[in-house]
Design a protein around this motif. Structure first.
Motif, short mmCIF file in Angstrom:
data_model
loop_
_atom_site.label_atom_id
_atom_site.label_comp_id
_atom_site.label_asym_id
_atom_site.label_seq_id
_atom_site.Cartn_x
_atom_site.Cartn_y
_atom_site.Cartn_z
N PHE A 1 -66.80 -19.40 -24.85
CA PHE A 1 -65.06 -19.30 -25.07
C PHE A 1 -64.60 -20.85 -24.69
O PHE A 1 -63.79 -21.27 -25.29
CB PHE A 1 -64.54 -18.40 -24.40
N LEU A 2 -65.05 -21.32 -23.74
CA LEU A 2 -64.65 -22.77 -23.30
C LEU A 2 -65.03 -23.59 -24.45
O LEU A 2 -64.10 -24.56 -24.67
CB LEU A 2 -65.50 -23.13 -22.10
N LEU A 3 -66.39 -23.50 -24.86
CA LEU A 3 -66.47 -24.65 -26.04
C LEU A 3 -65.51 -24.53 -27.12
O LEU A 3 -64.96 -25.34 -27.87
CB LEU A 3 -68.00 -24.62 -26.35
N LEU A 4 -65.42 -23.06 -27.63
CA LEU A 4 -64.56 -22.88 -28.80
C LEU A 4 -63.10 -23.22 -28.70
O LEU A 4 -62.37 -23.62 -29.13
CB LEU A 4 -64.76 -21.36 -28.95
N GLY A 5 -62.59 -23.04 -27.10
CA GLY A 5 -61.15 -23.50 -26.85
C GLY A 5 -60.94 -25.11 -26.96
O GLY A 5 -59.99 -25.41 -27.28
N PHE A 6 -62.17 -25.75 -26.46
CA PHE A 6 -61.89 -27.13 -26.46
C PHE A 6 -61.87 -27.77 -27.91
O PHE A 6 -61.08 -28.49 -28.43
CB PHE A 6 -63.66 -27.92 -25.95
N ARG B 1 -58.74 -29.68 -32.65
CA ARG B 1 -58.20 -29.29 -33.79
C ARG B 1 -56.74 -29.38 -33.98
O ARG B 1 -55.90 -29.70 -34.82
CB ARG B 1 -58.65 -28.00 -34.44
N ARG B 2 -56.08 -29.07 -32.89
CA ARG B 2 -54.55 -29.07 -32.93
C ARG B 2 -54.21 -30.45 -32.54
O ARG B 2 -53.25 -30.89 -33.40
CB ARG B 2 -54.25 -28.08 -31.49
N SER C 1 -56.10 -33.38 -43.43
CA SER C 1 -56.71 -33.79 -44.67
C SER C 1 -57.71 -34.81 -44.91
O SER C 1 -58.36 -34.79 -46.02
CB SER C 1 -55.46 -34.00 -45.81
N LYS C 2 -58.07 -35.42 -43.92
CA LYS C 2 -59.08 -36.34 -44.02
C LYS C 2 -60.41 -35.91 -43.97
O LYS C 2 -60.79 -34.75 -43.23
CB LYS C 2 -58.68 -37.63 -42.91
N SER C 3 -61.41 -36.81 -44.03
CA SER C 3 -62.75 -36.30 -44.18
C SER C 3 -63.21 -36.28 -42.27
O SER C 3 -62.43 -36.92 -41.76
CB SER C 3 -63.66 -37.29 -44.61
N ARG C 4 -64.35 -35.64 -42.10
CA ARG C 4 -64.72 -35.50 -40.79
C ARG C 4 -64.92 -36.90 -40.20
O ARG C 4 -64.64 -37.36 -38.85
CB ARG C 4 -65.88 -34.81 -40.55
N ALA C 5 -65.54 -37.90 -40.90
CA ALA C 5 -65.82 -39.15 -40.49
C ALA C 5 -64.64 -39.98 -40.10
O ALA C 5 -64.31 -40.67 -39.23
CB ALA C 5 -66.66 -40.08 -41.54
N GLU C 6 -63.67 -40.00 -41.04
CA GLU C 6 -62.07 -40.58 -40.91
C GLU C 6 -61.65 -39.91 -39.58
O GLU C 6 -60.95 -40.77 -38.79
CB GLU C 6 -61.44 -40.51 -42.08
N GLN C 7 -61.58 -38.57 -39.49
CA GLN C 7 -61.17 -37.85 -38.32
C GLN C 7 -61.62 -38.47 -37.11
O GLN C 7 -60.77 -38.87 -35.99
CB GLN C 7 -61.12 -36.54 -38.51
N GLU C 8 -62.94 -38.57 -37.10
CA GLU C 8 -63.53 -39.02 -35.88
C GLU C 8 -63.34 -40.64 -35.41
O GLU C 8 -62.89 -40.82 -34.22
CB GLU C 8 -64.96 -38.86 -35.82
N GLU C 9 -63.06 -41.38 -36.56
CA GLU C 9 -62.86 -42.79 -36.38
C GLU C 9 -61.42 -42.92 -35.70
O GLU C 9 -61.02 -43.69 -35.17
CB GLU C 9 -62.80 -43.58 -37.67
N SER C 10 -60.74 -41.98 -35.73
CA SER C 10 -59.22 -42.09 -35.38
C SER C 10 -59.10 -41.83 -33.77
O SER C 10 -58.17 -42.04 -33.19
CB SER C 10 -58.16 -40.99 -36.04
N PHE C 11 -60.21 -41.32 -33.35
CA PHE C 11 -60.29 -41.20 -31.73
C PHE C 11 -61.12 -42.26 -30.91
O PHE C 11 -61.73 -43.37 -31.89
CB PHE C 11 -60.95 -40.11 -31.48
N ALA C 12 -60.93 -42.29 -29.89
CA ALA C 12 -61.24 -43.60 -29.07
C ALA C 12 -62.93 -43.55 -28.56
O ALA C 12 -63.59 -42.54 -28.65
CB ALA C 12 -60.54 -43.42 -27.69
N THR C 13 -63.26 -44.56 -28.31
CA THR C 13 -64.82 -44.70 -27.79
C THR C 13 -64.64 -44.81 -26.34
O THR C 13 -63.58 -44.67 -25.63
CB THR C 13 -65.40 -46.14 -28.10
N ALA C 14 -65.86 -44.36 -25.69
CA ALA C 14 -65.90 -44.19 -24.33
C ALA C 14 -65.25 -45.22 -23.23
O ALA C 14 -64.61 -44.90 -22.36
CB ALA C 14 -67.45 -43.84 -23.79
N GLU C 15 -65.35 -46.59 -23.64
CA GLU C 15 -64.91 -47.66 -22.93
C GLU C 15 -63.34 -47.56 -22.76
O GLU C 15 -62.89 -47.90 -21.88
CB GLU C 15 -65.32 -48.76 -23.27
N ARG C 16 -62.63 -46.72 -23.68
CA ARG C 16 -61.30 -46.78 -23.72
C ARG C 16 -60.57 -45.49 -22.90
O ARG C 16 -59.21 -45.66 -22.85
CB ARG C 16 -60.70 -46.69 -25.25
N ILE C 17 -61.34 -44.73 -22.36
CA ILE C 17 -60.55 -43.54 -21.54
C ILE C 17 -60.00 -44.21 -20.50
O ILE C 17 -60.31 -45.27 -19.82
CB ILE C 17 -61.48 -42.54 -21.22
N SER C 18 -59.00 -43.36 -19.73
CA SER C 18 -58.41 -43.79 -18.76
C SER C 18 -59.12 -43.54 -17.32
O SER C 18 -60.12 -42.77 -17.45
CB SER C 18 -56.96 -43.20 -18.46
#
Lengths: 66, 290
Positions: free
Chosen positions: B132-137, B142-143, B152-169
């Motif tokens: 349930f935790l994994l499904l919740g994440f 998705r939200r 409406s974008k492809s999965r690859a485009e969706q993923e590219e909109s998020f950050a790389t590991a070096e950029r998190i706080s």
């Protein structure tokens, strides 16, 4: 202000070194799994790592000349 | 423990350590379902677990060998200079930040929690919760994608909109590190909660997995190295255990390669959908003593 923070972190590092030594010598018995063990190496290593991390944080916090 | 059992446990540990399905949960539940009776008080059991973990950590070190060289170099450079200028330096400090809460909680809580909850019934229950935790994440992810108008974008485009590991706080790195403590509960996956934490922090799936694997390496390695003297105790079938550890390392390497490829566009849902029924069915089988 930054200098004071850096100084505080150095003091914290010294405290961690002391705690690491006390755990290693078996003087400190707080939250250990085997109170009869002569050395609490894992706890000592943890506090040694915390001491190093505090010194690194102090180096980041100090005022830079350049 | 017989040699074939040791090999099976090595394979199981290596394969499930990095998949978000809880290696500890599986190594508690499956031997119980197979009616294998391992005495965890046996003096050779801890050395066995130590070697399996060293096998997994070794696989991760091999997989990320170039990154680890850059991270270690970056760590010393940034630590001495007192300033971060490159991405490996930032990643090194993020990993240090994430490892500290994991280390503190591990040293003070791990044995207590594991001894409290080391029952196959509890592990099966927590496996359901892990699902349930994994499904919740993924629900929250998705939200976030909908909020960013990415549905409406492809999965690859969706993923590219998020950050790389070096950029998190750094705060996010500390929270992800602390999340690892949840994995002391058998059935809750370390990689599951850290990948999920990475997703909540805005990382791409693949980057969340990479950060999770990099974060796990020092903790697994340190926990294993501290116990190395136990390997030299008398009566430990070192040769057999080393073979099991090698198998564990190979399985971990293969599963890491698979997961990094899978998470280019894949999500956590299939693992969530596996954990919920697997935990529930295990609970029923254990209760019925089939």
């Amino acid at each position: 202000m930054r200098g004071r923070l850096a100084f505080g972190l150095v003091i914290l590092a010294v405290a961690f070194v002391v705690i690491a030594g006390l755990y290693y010598e078996g003087v400190l018995q707080i939250a250990v799994s085997d109170p009869h063990a002569a050395h609490h190496t894992t706890h000592a290593i943890l506090f040694a790592v915390l001491a190093v991390a505090s010194l690194i944080a102090a180096n980041f916090a100090r005022e830079k000349t350049v | 423990m017989t040699f074939p059992q040791a090999l099976f446990m090595g394979l199981l540990q290596g394969a499930t350590e990095l998949f978000p399905v809880s290696s500890l949960g599986h190594s508690v539940i499956i031997p119980s379902l197979l009616h294998w009776r391992f005495k965890q008080s046996d003096p050779t059991f801890v050395p066995f677990l130590v070697l399996l973990h060293l096998g997994t950590a070794g696989a991760l070190l091999v997989l990320y060998r170039k990154q680890w060289i850059a991270i270690i170099r970056g760590f010393f450079t940034a630590a001495v200079r007192g300033r971060i200028t490159t991405e490996p330096e930032r990643l090194a400090m993020l990993l240090l930040t994430g490892t500290i809460p994991a280390g503190i909680l591990g040293v003070f809580l791990e044995n207590r929690i594991k001894s409290l909850f080391a029952s196959p019934y509890v592990a099966a229950g927590f496996l359901v919760i892990n699902g349930f935790l994994l499904l919740g994440f993924e629900l929250l992810r998705r939200r976030a994608e909908r909020h960013a108008s990415l549905d409406s974008k492809s999965r690859a485009e969706q993923e590219e909109s998020f950050a790389t590991a070096e950029r998190i706080s750094f705060r996010a790195a500390a929270v992800i590190g602390a999340c690892q403590a949840l994995a002391f509960l058998p059935g809750i996956s370390r990689s599951g909660v850290t990948i999920g934490g990475g997703l909540l922090a805005g990382l791409r799936h693949q980057e969340a997995a990479r950060f999770s694997f990099l974060l796990a390496t020092p903790v697994i390695l340190a926990a294993g190295l501290v116990e190395v003297p136990q390997l030299l105790a008398t009566g430990v079938p070192l040769g057999e255990y080393v073979v099991a550890a090698l198998l564990s390392g190979l399985a971990a390497y293969a599963s890491a390669r698979f997961l990094l490829r899978y998470f280019r566009s894949g999500r956590l849902d299939p693992y969530g959908w596996y954990c919920v029924p697997a935990g529930a069915v295990s609970l029923v089988l254990l209760t019925l003593r089939v």
